[in-house]
Design a protein around this motif. Structure first.
Motif, PDB file in Angstrom:
ATOM      1  N   GLN A  38      46.179  19.642 -23.547  1.00  0.00           N
ATOM      2  CA  GLN A  38      47.172  20.704 -23.607  1.00  0.00           C
ATOM      3  C   GLN A  38      47.914  20.456 -24.859  1.00  0.00           C
ATOM      4  O   GLN A  38      48.394  19.674 -25.383  1.00  0.00           O
ATOM      5  N   ARG A  44      46.338  24.693 -20.985  1.00  0.00           N
ATOM      6  CA  ARG A  44      45.654  23.450 -20.526  1.00  0.00           C
ATOM      7  C   ARG A  44      44.176  23.682 -20.532  1.00  0.00           C
ATOM      8  O   ARG A  44      43.786  24.786 -19.979  1.00  0.00           O
ATOM      9  N   ASP A 107      40.146  24.216 -13.382  1.00  0.00           N
ATOM     10  CA  ASP A 107      41.492  23.695 -13.268  1.00  0.00           C
ATOM     11  C   ASP A 107      41.804  23.899 -11.734  1.00  0.00           C
ATOM     12  O   ASP A 107      42.879  24.610 -11.512  1.00  0.00           O
TER      13      ASP A 107
END
Length: 122
Positions: A38, A44, A107
């Motif tokens: 990030q 991120r 993610d």
């Protein structure tokens, strides 16, 4: 699972750095392992991952050919060898562990480390 990332620092462009992430408290070999990062003011993003079976790896396009992810199940650790670093690689790097059925590059990881800062100066 607890994850402890280390190895960050301040380097000049084109230098190399190796990040490490040690896992504890779980059965390391069943998890997909990944690195995310990030950058300041940005979301991120996925960087690299290594499947639990050892058969697959994945990289974001911007690091292909420069970064290499590896894992050592005997040491419950993963590593990220970063070569030819660029200022745009500056970010906090996080290691993550996810159950094997998770998507490798999304993610969706289940456990996260605290992050280690990588700063690349031009």
């Amino acid at each position: 699972v607890q994850l402890q990332a280390s190895g960050g620092g301040l380097v000049q462009a084109r230098a190399s750095l190796r990040l490490s992430c040690a896992a504890s408290g779980g059965t390391f070999s069943i998890y997909n392992m990944a690195w995310f990062r990030q950058a300041p003011g940005k979301e991120r993003e996925f960087v690299a991952a290594f499947s639990w079976s050892g058969g697959r790896t994945g990289y974001v396009d911007s690091v292909k050919g420069r970064f290499t992810i590896s894992r050592d199940n005997a040491k419950s650790s993963i590593y990220l060898q970063m070569n030819s670093l660029k200022p745009e690689d500056t970010a906090v790097y996080y290691c993550a562990a996810g159950y094997g059925y998770r998507n490798l590059v999304r993610d969706e990881y289940d456990f996260w480390g605290q992050g280690t800062l990588v700063t690349v100066s031009s």
